[in-house]
Motif scaffolding. Sequence first.
Motif, PDB file in Angstrom:
ATOM      1  N   ARG A   1       0.819  -1.119   0.033  1.00 37.42           N
ATOM      2  CA  ARG A   1      -0.054  -0.024   0.038  1.00 37.42           C
ATOM      3  C   ARG A   1       0.868   1.189  -0.124  1.00 37.42           C
ATOM      4  O   ARG A   1       1.586   1.503   0.766  1.00 37.42           O
ATOM      5  N   LEU A   2       0.826   1.835  -0.999  1.00 36.91           N
ATOM      6  CA  LEU A   2       1.561   3.110  -1.252  1.00 36.91           C
ATOM      7  C   LEU A   2       0.436   4.459  -1.104  1.00 36.91           C
ATOM      8  O   LEU A   2      -0.132   4.612  -2.051  1.00 36.91           O
ATOM      9  N   ARG A   3       0.790   5.142   0.250  1.00 39.12           N
ATOM     10  CA  ARG A   3      -0.038   5.957   0.386  1.00 39.12           C
ATOM     11  C   ARG A   3       0.382   7.660   0.444  1.00 39.12           C
ATOM     12  O   ARG A   3      -0.524   8.398   0.182  1.00 39.12           O
ATOM     13  N   THR A   4       1.704   7.744   0.329  1.00 34.10           N
ATOM     14  CA  THR A   4       2.386   9.066   0.676  1.00 34.10           C
ATOM     15  C   THR A   4       3.308   9.321  -0.334  1.00 34.10           C
ATOM     16  O   THR A   4       3.855   7.978  -0.828  1.00 34.10           O
ATOM     17  N   PRO A   5       4.050  10.445  -0.654  1.00 31.23           N
ATOM     18  CA  PRO A   5       5.086  10.441  -1.552  1.00 31.23           C
ATOM     19  C   PRO A   5       6.430   9.687  -0.978  1.00 31.23           C
ATOM     20  O   PRO A   5       6.983   8.972  -1.529  1.00 31.23           O
ATOM     21  N   ALA A   6       6.266   9.435   0.463  1.00 31.62           N
ATOM     22  CA  ALA A   6       7.508   8.704   0.983  1.00 31.62           C
ATOM     23  C   ALA A   6       7.444   7.488   0.834  1.00 31.62           C
ATOM     24  O   ALA A   6       8.217   6.590   0.432  1.00 31.62           O
ATOM     25  N   ASP A   7       6.242   6.736   1.026  1.00 30.96           N
ATOM     26  CA  ASP A   7       5.825   5.405   0.657  1.00 30.96           C
ATOM     27  C   ASP A   7       6.171   5.074  -1.296  1.00 30.96           C
ATOM     28  O   ASP A   7       6.446   4.084  -1.118  1.00 30.96           O
TER      29      ASP A   7
END
Length: 366
Positions: free
Chosen positions: A34-40
């Motif tokens: 799950r990629l939710r943020t720019p950092a993810d």
Amino acid sequence: MSTAENREFPWVAATARLGCMTTATSTLAQPRLRLRTPADILAGTPYLFGFHPSDSLVALGVRDKRLRFHMRDDLPDPGEDLDTLADGYGALFARQDVDHVVLIGYGPPERVETLIHATTAAMRRHGIAVHEMLWAHEGRYRSLICESPYCCPTEGQPYDVETSAVAATATLIGMVALPDRAALVASLAAPTGPALDAAERATRQTQTRLVHSPGTPAEGVASIDAALRRVRAGEGLTDEEVAWLAFLLHSLPLRDDAWLRIDRDLDTDLDLHDRLWTDVLRRCAPTFAAPAAMLVAYASWRSGNGVRSRIALDRAFDADPGYRAAKLMAEILDRGLSPQSLPPIGRRDGRRPTPPRRRTTRRRRR
């Protein structure tokens, strides 16, 4: 926490590790990140491609909140026509029917930002929204969409892929991110030194064996069956067994049998076939590597790993520049075709599909 950190990307990205100019598409029911943020996104991207990008443009295509298609390409040389290059990216993603993309430029800002803006314009010309534009270099990143110096200062914010929860999850489910593309190339490299001597010695023994006992197709199928059982059990193959399998694949019926098995076992044992033919590719005499390399390329593409597929194809062409099956795989990759767009070549029971009957229209006599 910054505004950029708070910006969520509610995607579920399949664990396919893809790319070539690298392109790839998510496949099959696999564990997911799950990629939710720019950092993810920055933490997960190396695991999508199998290595940490540098001096690269990455584009992640999303449809229905799922990552569907992604691409990595080297940054262009100075003086290259960025508009033409960017339009090619836009056309490529338009064919994938994605809703929007996220663009990431890895490298010095003077090399990245102009390219990202040109690519954004091209995507929009092709009807594709650009959800985010990220610049990343030497452990720092910033959004090129955000204009706040507090949120996205010119020097960027620090990020650490290694300590990210996304990286930990990826590692837990078996994904790998090698240091760079060169390391991925090395993972499929031909044997050298003593290993090459052993491969050539086994090749000579196999040639002698073929002269005295060429065997039958049924015996060849049995040899592939036995090798798959050995790999499944975690047992290694001898140099002679590797050489024998490499020779068997030069028989088109046996190569096609191995090819059909990959499609037959897509949902259950795809990794098993990949491990077997990767072992053969890495340990056989380079001259005889083309069929095994093609099978590795096909299995990698089916799993969504376009980068690895392209590298395996390079091995096939090194062994035989005219190898037709490798040319077919190269065309699939060049067109950016997804595994979903091409049904498996064999039925689930392993039989060849029956071609449809051609309808003929009789001429009516006057």
